[in-house]
Design a protein around this motif. Structure first.
Motif, PDB file in Angstrom:
ATOM      1  N   GLN A 210      22.570 -26.758  27.747  1.00 43.51           N
ATOM      2  CA  GLN A 210      21.614 -26.357  28.783  1.00 43.51           C
ATOM      3  C   GLN A 210      22.339 -26.060  30.092  1.00 43.51           C
ATOM      4  O   GLN A 210      22.063 -25.047  30.754  1.00 43.51           O
ATOM      5  CB  GLN A 210      20.582 -27.465  28.990  1.00 43.51           C
ATOM      6  N   GLU A 211      23.265 -26.936  30.481  1.00 47.33           N
ATOM      7  CA  GLU A 211      24.017 -26.727  31.711  1.00 47.33           C
ATOM      8  C   GLU A 211      24.825 -25.437  31.664  1.00 47.33           C
ATOM      9  O   GLU A 211      24.834 -24.654  32.630  1.00 47.33           O
ATOM     10  CB  GLU A 211      24.937 -27.913  31.966  1.00 47.33           C
ATOM     11  N   ALA A 212      25.493 -25.183  30.544  1.00 47.34           N
ATOM     12  CA  ALA A 212      26.319 -23.979  30.425  1.00 47.34           C
ATOM     13  C   ALA A 212      25.472 -22.716  30.541  1.00 47.34           C
ATOM     14  O   ALA A 212      25.860 -21.757  31.223  1.00 47.34           O
ATOM     15  CB  ALA A 212      27.077 -23.997  29.100  1.00 47.34           C
ATOM     16  N   VAL A 213      24.320 -22.691  29.892  1.00 44.91           N
ATOM     17  CA  VAL A 213      23.440 -21.506  29.961  1.00 44.91           C
ATOM     18  C   VAL A 213      22.944 -21.295  31.390  1.00 44.91           C
ATOM     19  O   VAL A 213      22.941 -20.161  31.900  1.00 44.91           O
ATOM     20  CB  VAL A 213      22.263 -21.650  28.973  1.00 44.91           C
ATOM     21  N   ILE A 214      22.520 -22.361  32.052  1.00 42.44           N
ATOM     22  CA  ILE A 214      21.985 -22.236  33.420  1.00 42.44           C
ATOM     23  C   ILE A 214      23.061 -21.734  34.379  1.00 42.44           C
ATOM     24  O   ILE A 214      22.821 -20.821  35.181  1.00 42.44           O
ATOM     25  CB  ILE A 214      21.409 -23.586  33.889  1.00 42.44           C
ATOM     26  N   VAL A 215      24.258 -22.303  34.308  1.00 39.83           N
ATOM     27  CA  VAL A 215      25.315 -21.899  35.239  1.00 39.83           C
ATOM     28  C   VAL A 215      25.763 -20.465  34.962  1.00 39.83           C
ATOM     29  O   VAL A 215      25.887 -19.651  35.892  1.00 39.83           O
ATOM     30  CB  VAL A 215      26.510 -22.868  35.145  1.00 39.83           C
ATOM     31  N   LEU A 216      25.987 -20.117  33.690  1.00 38.32           N
ATOM     32  CA  LEU A 216      26.438 -18.761  33.358  1.00 38.32           C
ATOM     33  C   LEU A 216      25.385 -17.735  33.751  1.00 38.32           C
ATOM     34  O   LEU A 216      25.712 -16.683  34.326  1.00 38.32           O
ATOM     35  CB  LEU A 216      26.751 -18.662  31.861  1.00 38.32           C
ATOM     36  N   ALA A 217      24.118 -18.016  33.481  1.00 36.11           N
ATOM     37  CA  ALA A 217      23.048 -17.082  33.840  1.00 36.11           C
ATOM     38  C   ALA A 217      22.969 -16.903  35.353  1.00 36.11           C
ATOM     39  O   ALA A 217      22.790 -15.780  35.857  1.00 36.11           O
ATOM     40  CB  ALA A 217      21.713 -17.587  33.291  1.00 36.11           C
ATOM     41  N   THR A 218      23.097 -17.984  36.096  1.00 34.40           N
ATOM     42  CA  THR A 218      23.030 -17.911  37.559  1.00 34.40           C
ATOM     43  C   THR A 218      24.133 -17.026  38.116  1.00 34.40           C
ATOM     44  O   THR A 218      23.896 -16.169  38.986  1.00 34.40           O
ATOM     45  CB  THR A 218      23.122 -19.321  38.169  1.00 34.40           C
ATOM     46  N   LEU A 219      25.347 -17.201  37.620  1.00 34.44           N
ATOM     47  CA  LEU A 219      26.477 -16.423  38.135  1.00 34.44           C
ATOM     48  C   LEU A 219      26.382 -14.950  37.745  1.00 34.44           C
ATOM     49  O   LEU A 219      26.634 -14.064  38.569  1.00 34.44           O
ATOM     50  CB  LEU A 219      27.792 -17.027  37.643  1.00 34.44           C
ATOM     51  N   LEU A 220      26.010 -14.681  36.493  1.00 37.28           N
ATOM     52  CA  LEU A 220      25.897 -13.280  36.062  1.00 37.28           C
ATOM     53  C   LEU A 220      24.756 -12.566  36.770  1.00 37.28           C
ATOM     54  O   LEU A 220      24.778 -11.337  36.917  1.00 37.28           O
ATOM     55  CB  LEU A 220      25.693 -13.216  34.541  1.00 37.28           C
ATOM     56  N   GLY A 221      23.761 -13.318  37.205  1.00 34.19           N
ATOM     57  CA  GLY A 221      22.654 -12.707  37.930  1.00 34.19           C
ATOM     58  C   GLY A 221      23.007 -12.305  39.352  1.00 34.19           C
ATOM     59  O   GLY A 221      22.265 -11.543  39.979  1.00 34.19           O
TER      60      GLY A 221
END
Length: 456
Positions: free
Chosen positions: A411-422
């Motif tokens: 969950q943490e990895a998805v949230i952080v990666l999505a935030t940065l790519l956005g």
């Protein structure tokens, strides 16, 4: 008439595996530099590889045999003495190391801490830390940023907030330094470990870092006792949940030392491994700009400019596939090791009591018998998870001892990666490819250097 095989094109960085037999001293020198370099290249084309380096060993890559080790005959294959000797000074007899009844009651007491409900409740903490990371990257301007350092900072922010939220008695910086020092010095395999010498014989590197560990443990004990005395308000953090935890079978609760050892285990595993997964994911985003663009389009479609929540995680399948593929190519735990207790046969190979039985997770994810184009970066291979043999993909282990924090980390990895790519388009710095090196964990040596272009 058969068609010529298509060239896979450029491939992401990988470890050069050994192609010739290496003696005891040679193996020791290689292992101290990079544990993965001792894996034979034939482990990517065979179900089992055996040898003798001080003591008999076997590397098992066959999924059905791995199931026997991790599930069907778990008690016959406890964690190896090497693993315990490396980690016991830092995390004691916590969940990661304990065996038998002592492990079982701790697991039962801690399992509710990582329930789906509790993990989802921690999503805002992860999202806030990801936003702070994005703000730091934006403030850095057009210069290159080492995304490994950024991800370590971000995941330590998360684990600090969800472990000791609002607790000023726990010096996070000192804990972080102590953990890093221990991994750097004590994590290097000793000749005593390879030869199976007992734990009471001192290892020089571990003696050097002992004082920092004592200070860290004393600080954690003080923080736990202070929390017990004053209680806590608001959303329960990991310490609150562990304090409330009780083994439903024996009604036993953890004492201060057991709480401390498990908390330090969660702190080490909860930030180091997730940070590495994110750093390797960022490297792969720079390696394949086309997949980065597709992932960003998914993020923008789902989030539409707002922060990523726990409910959004299930709506970002490509982001999750990228994380899964990063874990296949660069698993944080590149090798897991067990010690056989009984005579057995695996893949028609005799196993004797005392033999070291290793599962080379790195080679498992790149085995040509199990994966198409195993060295290529193809997140879409995880689009149909049912098509993947459960014991061919083991970034978190499996069986009763599967990583208790796997859902938290994903969950943490998805949230952080999505935030940065956005918020950014990431481009790698030419000539700065990382080198995959494993001591305790598989790290991108040299860092993951990228420039971040803010999006409109």
């Amino acid at each position: 008439m058969t068609q010529p095989e298509q060239s896979p094109g450029p491939l992401p960085v990988r470890v050069p595996l050994v192609t010739q037999p290496v003696g005891l001293l040679g193996s020791l020198q290689m292992a101290r530099r990079n544990v993965l370099s001792i894996i034979p290249k034939i482990a990517t084309t065979q179900p089992i590889v055996s040898g003798k380096t001080g003591k008999r060993w076997h590397m098992v890559i066959d999924p059905s045999a791995i199931r026997e080790i991790l599930l069907d005959r778990l008690e016959d294959y406890p964690k190896s003495d090497v693993t315990k000797n490396l980690l016991r000074p830092a995390i004691g007899e916590s969940l990661f190391i304990a065996e038998g009844a002592h492990w079982r009651w701790q697991r039962r007491a801690a399992a509710p801490v990582f329930s789906q409900r509790n993990v989802r409740n921690l999503a805002p903490v992860m999202s806030h830390a990801a936003t702070r990371a994005a703000d730091r990257i934006a403030a850095a301007g057009p210069r290159a940023v080492n995304m490994l350092d950024e991800m370590v900072t971000t995941t330590f922010d998360v684990i600090g907030d969800v472990t000791f939220s609002g607790d000023g008695t726990f010096d996070r910086d000192k804990v972080h330094v102590a953990i890093d020092d221990y991994i750097a010095e004590a994590g290097k395999i000793s000749l005593f470990d390879i030869l199976g010498f007992p734990d009471w014989l001192p290892r020089p590197g571990r003696m050097m870092s002992g004082q920092a560990l004592k200070q860290m443990k004393a600080m954690a004990d003080s923080a736990i006792e202070a929390r017990v005395a004053r209680g806590h308000e608001g959303t329960p953090d990991l310490l609150d949940l562990l304090l409330e935890g009780v083994d439903p079978k024996t009604k036993r609760k953890m004492n201060t030392a057991e709480l401390r050892d498990n908390l330090l285990t969660f702190i080490v595993a909860g930030h180091e491994t997730t940070a590495l997964t994110l750093a390797w994911s960022m490297y792969l985003m720079g390696f394949d700009q086309g997949i980065q663009d597709r992932a960003r389009a998914e993020v923008q479609s789902v989030l539409q400019g707002r922060a990523c929540s726990g409910e959004d995680v299930d709506q970002l399948p490509l982001i999750r596939m990228i994380v899964d593929e990063a874990l296949r190519l660069y698993p944080a735990a590149g090798i897991i090791s067990r010690t056989a207790q009984k005579h057995d046969t695996l893949c028609d190979r005799e196993i004797r009591p005392g033999d070291t039985v290793m599962i080379p997770i790195y080679a498992l994810g790149r085995n040509e018998l199990l994966w198409d184009a195993p060295d290529a970066f193809r997140p879409e291979r995880f689009a149909d998870r049912k098509a993947i043999d459960r014991y061919a993909y083991l970034p978190f282990g499996d069986g009763p001892r599967i990583c208790i924090g796997a859902s938290f980390a994903l969950q943490e990895a998805v949230i952080v990666l999505a935030t940065l790519l956005g918020r950014f388009k990431f481009t790698p710095v030419p000539g700065k490819d990382p080198e995959p090196v494993m001591i305790l964990t598989l790290r991108p040596e040299g860092g993951v250097w990228m420039t971040a272009e803010p999006l409109d």
